[in-house]
Write a protein that holds these residues in place. Structure first.
Motif, PDB file in Angstrom:
ATOM      1  N   ARG A 276       0.812  -1.218   0.000  1.00  0.00           N
ATOM      2  CA  ARG A 276       0.000   0.000   0.000  1.00  0.00           C
ATOM      3  C   ARG A 276       0.848   1.271   0.000  1.00  0.00           C
ATOM      4  O   ARG A 276       0.585   2.198  -0.777  1.00  0.00           O
ATOM      5  CB  ARG A 276      -0.926   0.026   1.227  1.00  0.00           C
ATOM      6  CG  ARG A 276      -1.785   1.294   1.295  1.00  0.00           C
ATOM      7  CD  ARG A 276      -2.396   1.469   2.674  1.00  0.00           C
ATOM      8  NE  ARG A 276      -3.370   0.447   2.979  1.00  0.00           N
ATOM      9  CZ  ARG A 276      -4.642   0.512   2.605  1.00  0.00           C
ATOM     10  NH1 ARG A 276      -5.090   1.532   1.905  1.00  0.00           N
ATOM     11  NH2 ARG A 276      -5.482  -0.444   2.939  1.00  0.00           N
ATOM     12  N   ILE A 293       3.457   7.730  -1.563  1.00  0.00           N
ATOM     13  CA  ILE A 293       2.528   6.922  -2.362  1.00  0.00           C
ATOM     14  C   ILE A 293       1.606   6.162  -1.404  1.00  0.00           C
ATOM     15  O   ILE A 293       2.069   5.533  -0.454  1.00  0.00           O
ATOM     16  CB  ILE A 293       3.273   5.921  -3.260  1.00  0.00           C
ATOM     17  CG1 ILE A 293       4.186   6.649  -4.236  1.00  0.00           C
ATOM     18  CG2 ILE A 293       2.294   5.038  -4.011  1.00  0.00           C
ATOM     19  CD1 ILE A 293       5.045   5.713  -5.065  1.00  0.00           C
ATOM     20  N   ARG A 295      -1.557   3.595  -2.091  1.00  0.00           N
ATOM     21  CA  ARG A 295      -2.438   2.916  -3.037  1.00  0.00           C
ATOM     22  C   ARG A 295      -3.795   2.642  -2.397  1.00  0.00           C
ATOM     23  O   ARG A 295      -3.890   2.269  -1.227  1.00  0.00           O
ATOM     24  CB  ARG A 295      -1.821   1.594  -3.498  1.00  0.00           C
ATOM     25  CG  ARG A 295      -0.507   1.738  -4.244  1.00  0.00           C
ATOM     26  CD  ARG A 295       0.053   0.388  -4.604  1.00  0.00           C
ATOM     27  NE  ARG A 295      -0.863  -0.359  -5.470  1.00  0.00           N
ATOM     28  CZ  ARG A 295      -0.684  -1.634  -5.801  1.00  0.00           C
ATOM     29  NH1 ARG A 295       0.360  -2.304  -5.313  1.00  0.00           N
ATOM     30  NH2 ARG A 295      -1.523  -2.240  -6.588  1.00  0.00           N
ATOM     31  N   ILE A 358      -5.401  -5.457  -1.873  1.00  0.00           N
ATOM     32  CA  ILE A 358      -4.444  -4.934  -2.849  1.00  0.00           C
ATOM     33  C   ILE A 358      -3.526  -6.071  -3.259  1.00  0.00           C
ATOM     34  O   ILE A 358      -2.817  -6.633  -2.409  1.00  0.00           O
ATOM     35  CB  ILE A 358      -3.616  -3.761  -2.287  1.00  0.00           C
ATOM     36  CG1 ILE A 358      -4.524  -2.610  -1.851  1.00  0.00           C
ATOM     37  CG2 ILE A 358      -2.617  -3.272  -3.326  1.00  0.00           C
ATOM     38  CD1 ILE A 358      -3.773  -1.445  -1.245  1.00  0.00           C
TER      39      ILE A 358
END
Length: 579
Positions: A276, A293, A295, A358
């Motif tokens: 993630r 970042i 996700r 994910i």
């Protein structure tokens, strides 16, 4: 040579004919030049010299012919030339061959009429001017002309002619393109190949590449040798990256992604700490920039159902809940449920969990709702997404205004609340109006609710003690302390440290004596109904009920559209303790 040309296919003849023609012309020129040179060498003093070439007896006056015999190709060229001459100027009828088709101009057109008397055809003249095409009957056969030679002659005649060809095999040649000077300059170095032209027009687009860490790799060496980073850039990156271990502690098989610019130097660098979270490093003229970042995963709901058999924690984990999910569930229920006293074998429970998926990994599990149906207590709790707190379906909050225990952790009760207890020292019946916890000396004691310190003192039997009057009217007392850390009249809040436990006064060992008084009457602190706070009202309550409806429906029906796990009765050796 003509025999060889005659035997070749038509396409080869077309290609070789210009060569043959040039060779023939050059050969003739060589003969004349040789004779001229020979004559000149014999008499170098003469200014002009006439060269005499003997002719045949039947030759006609004019330019001598170097080749008297005509081949099929020469005859075809001769025929084509005569046909072209016929289109450029008038030719007397006396020079026409009987087998040729011609176009003749007459002052008056002539039409044929039949004479019935002698069956002879006589011409009839009309006053109107016109053009007539007639054919003269062939009187003598002509030699056959090779078809390939004829086509070659027609092509040569058309190429050498300034006038359009009348042959049906040829078409009028022209150009429809208007080409300006700028376009012509593009072809100074020759024609552009299509692949090169497309490549020249396409802009450079960097592509993401993945590198897998191998034995002996270090970020510093890769950054300098593979990505073209300088030592100062590497140092700045290690200082700005929040998690330096991602670059300094690599394992074989770790991966990261990168992009190179058109010059082959680093443009972007991406490394993830998990599926993630990660960091993106962008390189520009201003230097390296680090950004975070995160996700987004696909939210998925799972419903777990089980039956208590042994400890609640083990029964919950047997349904498929992870250790972290069981810990969160216990933290939610402990505000309303005493796992030691209230859980019984056969109690059923359901838990609705939401998590992010994910790349096949389950992340950030969140308990949405729980329903506990027990022999001693029924509880239904729903998470409110607005504040992430749990409420009953009616909107009553679990955040207590009064904690059950005046400390963190779990400690054994050494002496419960008992108004008929025998005194351990005197042996007489002496009411025990509090609850004793076997805590080590120096354990932090916390205020169970907000209030004001009423008393701080030292008593021969009670030892050092503190009395706090709380805002809701309840009162609490703490005896046998080793050290109070608050003063009389001081304001305290829930969870604030007020003292350290000890073994002062009349005591048989280190412990904490804790009392709760309601309307100045001692009550059992372990089962007294404690005031609750943080309930929802108005629009907040209406919004909560609207969002809680599908969660409650999932608990009731057992249908979430996802995975449903269930574990029923199971024998377990532990049946009365919290694991």
């Amino acid at each position: 040579m003509m025999r060889i040309l005659h035997s070749l296919p038509r396409t080869h003849k077309l290609l070789l004919l210009p060569v043959a023609t040039v060779v023939t012309v050059l050969g003739a020129h060589k003969i004349v030049a040789t004779l001229d040179k020979a004559q000149y060498e014999q008499d170098t003093t003469a200014q002009t010299k006439t060269i005499m070439i003997p002719l045949e007896a039947d030759s006609s006056p004019g330019v001598p012919s170097l080749a008297m015999d005509q081949t099929p190709v020469s005859r075809a060229i001769h025929a084509a030339s005569r046909a072209m001459d016929a289109t450029r100027q008038h030719i007397p009828l006396s020079q026409l061959d009987p087998s040729e088709v011609v176009s003749a101009d007459f002052i008056n057109p002539v039409h044929a009429s039949a004479d019935k008397a002698d069956n002879q055809t006589t011409p009839r003249v009309e006053p109107a001017a016109a053009l007539a095409v007639t054919s003269v009957e062939k009187t003598s056969p002509l030699p056959d002309i090779d078809e390939s030679a004829r086509q070659i002659a027609v092509v040569l005649g058309n190429l050498n002619s300034d006038t359009p060809s009348k042959d049906p095999l040829m078409v009028d040649a022209t150009s429809y393109e208007d080409i300006d000077e700028d376009e012509l300059q593009l072809f100074d170095d020759g024609p552009i190949q299509l692949a090169q032209a497309i490549a020249a027009d396409e802009p450079f687009v960097p592509e993401w590449q993945t590198y897998t860490v191998e034995s002996g790799d270090t970020f510093t060496e890769l950054a300098q040798e593979r990505f073209g980073l300088g030592y100062s850039e590497i140092s700045n990156l290690l200082e700005e990256l929040p998690k330096k271990k991602l670059l300094t502690r690599w394992n074989i098989g770790d991966q990261f992604d990168y992009q190179l610019n058109e010059a082959g130097k680093l443009a972007k660098f991406r490394i993830m700490s998990n599926v993630r979270d990660g960091f993106l490093v962008t390189r520009s003229n201003e230097g390296l920039k680090v950004s975070t970042i995160e996700r987004a995963g696909q939210q998925t709901q799972r419903l777990y159902a089980g039956t208590v058999s042994g400890s609640f924690a083990r029964s919950a984990q047997a349904t498929g809940l992870t250790s972290s999910e069981v810990s969160r569930l216990s933290h939610v229920l402990e505000k309303k449920l005493d796992f030691r006293r209230d859980t019984r074998r056969g109690d059923r429970f359901e838990v609705l969990v939401e998590s992010d998926i994910i790349d096949g990994h389950t992340l950030d599990p969140r308990i949405l709702a729980v329903d506990y149906n027990g022999s001693r207590m029924d509880i239904t709790l729903v998470r409110n997404p607005q504040d992430n707190n749990f409420y009953t379906p009616e909107g009553k909050g679990l955040k207590p205004s009064f904690k059950r225990y005046p400390f963190d952790g779990q400690y054994r009760i050494s002496s419960p609340f008992n108004l008929r207890r025998h005194h351990p020292v005197t042996g007489r019946i002496s009411p025990h109006k509090g609850t004793d916890f076997a805590v080590p000396t120096g354990t932090e004691v916390e205020a169970p609710a907000a209030g004001r310190v009423e008393l701080v003192g030292n008593h021969p039997a009670a030892g050092r003690y503190i009395v706090i009057r709380h805002d809701n009217g309840y009162k609490t007392r703490y005896l046998h302390l080793s050290k109070p850390v608050v003063s009389r009249g001081e304001r305290v809040e829930m969870g604030e440290r007020i003292a350290l436990s000890g073994n002062t006064g009349r005591s048989t060992g280190p412990h904490l004596h804790y009392e709760v008084l309601v309307d100045n009457q001692a009550v059992n602190a372990m089962n007294v109904e404690l005031p609750e706070g943080g309930s929802l009202h108005g629009e907040a309550l209406a919004e909560f009920k609207r969002k809680a409806e599908p969660m409650l429906a999932a608990l009731e029906s057992g249908q979430t559209g996802t995975v449903v796990a269930s574990v029923t009765d199971r024998d377990d050796s532990d049946d009365d303790s919290e694991g």
